[in-house]
Design an enzyme around this catalytic site. Structure first.
Site, PDB file in Angstrom:
ATOM      1  N   SER A 121      35.297  49.065  44.625  1.00 11.71           N
ATOM      2  CA  SER A 121      34.549  47.981  45.261  1.00 11.71           C
ATOM      3  C   SER A 121      35.089  47.683  46.654  1.00 11.71           C
ATOM      4  O   SER A 121      34.361  47.206  47.527  1.00 11.71           O
ATOM      5  CB  SER A 121      34.619  46.718  44.391  1.00 11.71           C
ATOM      6  OG  SER A 121      34.065  46.970  43.113  1.00 11.71           O
ATOM      7  N   ARG A 122      36.360  47.966  46.867  1.00 14.81           N
ATOM      8  CA  ARG A 122      36.968  47.698  48.172  1.00 14.81           C
ATOM      9  C   ARG A 122      36.494  48.677  49.248  1.00 14.81           C
ATOM     10  O   ARG A 122      36.640  48.390  50.441  1.00 14.81           O
ATOM     11  CB  ARG A 122      38.497  47.767  48.065  1.00 14.81           C
ATOM     12  CG  ARG A 122      39.100  46.713  47.141  1.00 14.81           C
ATOM     13  CD  ARG A 122      40.583  46.954  46.934  1.00 14.81           C
ATOM     14  NE  ARG A 122      41.128  46.060  45.917  1.00 14.81           N
ATOM     15  CZ  ARG A 122      41.647  44.869  46.147  1.00 14.81           C
ATOM     16  NH1 ARG A 122      41.685  44.415  47.390  1.00 14.81           N
ATOM     17  NH2 ARG A 122      42.125  44.120  45.170  1.00 14.81           N
ATOM     18  N   LEU A 150      29.599  46.252  41.980  1.00 12.26           N
ATOM     19  CA  LEU A 150      29.595  47.448  41.144  1.00 12.26           C
ATOM     20  C   LEU A 150      29.222  48.711  41.921  1.00 12.26           C
ATOM     21  O   LEU A 150      28.483  48.671  42.898  1.00 12.26           O
ATOM     22  CB  LEU A 150      28.623  47.263  39.976  1.00 12.26           C
ATOM     23  CG  LEU A 150      28.880  46.053  39.071  1.00 12.26           C
ATOM     24  CD1 LEU A 150      27.903  46.062  37.896  1.00 12.26           C
ATOM     25  CD2 LEU A 150      30.318  46.029  38.571  1.00 12.26           C
ATOM     26  N   GLY A 195      38.415  52.264  33.757  1.00 15.71           N
ATOM     27  CA  GLY A 195      38.520  53.469  34.568  1.00 15.71           C
ATOM     28  C   GLY A 195      39.965  53.880  34.785  1.00 15.71           C
ATOM     29  O   GLY A 195      40.841  53.036  34.970  1.00 15.71           O
ATOM     30  N   GLN A 254      44.811  37.210  39.245  1.00 19.22           N
ATOM     31  CA  GLN A 254      45.400  38.520  39.501  1.00 19.22           C
ATOM     32  C   GLN A 254      45.488  38.853  40.986  1.00 19.22           C
ATOM     33  O   GLN A 254      45.863  39.974  41.357  1.00 19.22           O
ATOM     34  CB  GLN A 254      44.636  39.614  38.759  1.00 19.22           C
ATOM     35  CG  GLN A 254      43.217  39.872  39.209  1.00 19.22           C
ATOM     36  CD  GLN A 254      42.478  40.779  38.252  1.00 19.22           C
ATOM     37  OE1 GLN A 254      42.136  40.387  37.129  1.00 19.22           O
ATOM     38  NE2 GLN A 254      42.241  42.018  38.667  1.00 19.22           N
ATOM     39  N   HIS A 314      31.650  52.084  37.808  1.00 18.03           N
ATOM     40  CA  HIS A 314      31.384  51.051  36.797  1.00 18.03           C
ATOM     41  C   HIS A 314      30.218  51.462  35.899  1.00 18.03           C
ATOM     42  O   HIS A 314      30.253  51.262  34.673  1.00 18.03           O
ATOM     43  CB  HIS A 314      31.033  49.723  37.467  1.00 18.03           C
ATOM     44  CG  HIS A 314      32.151  49.088  38.233  1.00 18.03           C
ATOM     45  ND1 HIS A 314      32.125  48.961  39.599  1.00 18.03           N
ATOM     46  CD2 HIS A 314      33.327  48.536  37.826  1.00 18.03           C
ATOM     47  CE1 HIS A 314      33.229  48.351  40.000  1.00 18.03           C
ATOM     48  NE2 HIS A 314      33.977  48.087  38.953  1.00 18.03           N
ATOM     49  N   LEU A 339      35.939  56.022  43.890  1.00 15.17           N
ATOM     50  CA  LEU A 339      35.035  54.890  44.047  1.00 15.17           C
ATOM     51  C   LEU A 339      35.786  53.592  43.774  1.00 15.17           C
ATOM     52  O   LEU A 339      36.543  53.472  42.820  1.00 15.17           O
ATOM     53  CB  LEU A 339      33.847  55.015  43.095  1.00 15.17           C
ATOM     54  CG  LEU A 339      32.870  56.165  43.358  1.00 15.17           C
ATOM     55  CD1 LEU A 339      31.679  56.060  42.420  1.00 15.17           C
ATOM     56  CD2 LEU A 339      32.401  56.180  44.802  1.00 15.17           C
ATOM     57  N   GLY A 344      32.695  42.757  39.439  1.00 13.53           N
ATOM     58  CA  GLY A 344      31.482  42.839  40.228  1.00 13.53           C
ATOM     59  C   GLY A 344      31.611  43.812  41.386  1.00 13.53           C
ATOM     60  O   GLY A 344      32.491  44.662  41.409  1.00 13.53           O
TER      61      GLY A 344
END
Length: 280
Positions: free
Chosen positions: A186-187, A33, A147, A61, A37, A184, A31
């Site tokens: 999400s963090r 995104l 990715g 993880q 993504h 890119l 998520g």
């Protein structure tokens, strides 16, 4: 677009819509995104009859509980983006849906466990392997899209597919970057404005090391250059910079043939852990 959370409902739905000539592409995500993504989803849409995206923040993880709790969760926004990209089905299970019984299986990915991400995030790839294997069993895709920013994860998933004989094609896709070169992630949304301006140093330094190696400098000279660059920026904490074989991800002391050398880096910036790599 359909949104499902129950694995049983997922299997029932897929059985109903799949035909003999149907192909299914899976994009596993956690998520939050971004355009990277969506490029994976668009490729899955282009190459398959049905494109499925999973959204699941996998606790197995994360070896840092604080990192898990801070990971952004934006399901409604994510679903809107996926629908705009042509995704037909989103699987977004809860932790209880995914792990009704806590897993006890331990996966060992050999030498991949002892370098870079494996060395600094113990248990991480065991968690990745378990969740990916579960998704593969639940969705049963023909292709799965990942990715290349997570280069070591791609190698782990390839190993998983080979060792467990999953009839799935793993499709690695190029890293998508901002205009300033930042990969890119999400963090990235957790970076302050000040740190966001600094973050492209990672890609910039990778590029400098690549040029040095191409010009004949030694691996150790390239590593020293990277260390020196990061010492100038106290907000950064360089975790590792490694020159590795792009296939095995084991460290190398000299540049490999074209396309077989990977420069890999992880660094913390303002408490946010960022990774990137270049294969040349």
């Amino acid at each position: 677009m359909i949104l499902l959370s129950d694995p049983g409902a997922l299997r029932t739905h897929l059985r109903k819509i799949q035909k003999i000539d149907t192909t299914l592409g899976l994009v596993p995500t956690m998520g939050a995104l971004h355009e990277g993504h969506l490029k994976l989803v668009e490729r899955a849409v282009e190459e398959n009859t049905i494109a499925v995206a999973s959204i699941f923040v996998n606790p197995l993880q994360f070896n840092n509980p604080d990192d898990l709790s801070r990971y952004p969760r934006t399901l409604d926004e994510d679903c809107a983006l996926l629908e705009s990209a042509g995704c037909q089905l989103v699987f977004a299970p809860s932790t209880e849906d995914m792990y009704r019984v806590p897993p006890v299986l331990k996966l060992d990915f050999g030498s991949l466990e002892h370098v870079m991400e494996g060395a600094f995030r113990p248990g991480h790839f065991n968690g990745v392997g378990i969740v990916v294997a579960r998704l593969f069993n639940m969705v049963q895709p023909d292709r799965a899209y990942f990715g290349q920013k997570d280069l070591q994860q791609v190698a782990v998933v390839r190993r998983l597919v080979e060792d467990l004989a999953f009839p799935i094609e793993i499709v690695p896709c190029p890293t998508v970057r901002e205009v300033d070169g930042l990969a890119l992630s999400s963090r990235n949304r957790r970076l302050s404005l000040e740190h966001r301006v600094m973050a492209p140093l990672i890609y910039k330094t990778l590029g400098e090391a690549q040029k040095m190696l191409a010009a004949g400098y030694s691996v150790e000279e390239a590593k020293q250059h990277v260390r020196t660059q990061f010492m100038r920026y106290p907000d950064f904490l360089l975790e590792y910079f490694e020159v590795a074989d792009a296939g095995t991800l084991q460290p190398v002391e000299e540049v490999q043939p074209v396309g077989q050398t990977a420069l890999c880096m992880a660094a913390h910036l303002g408490g946010v852990r960022l990774i990137d790599n270049i294969v040349f």
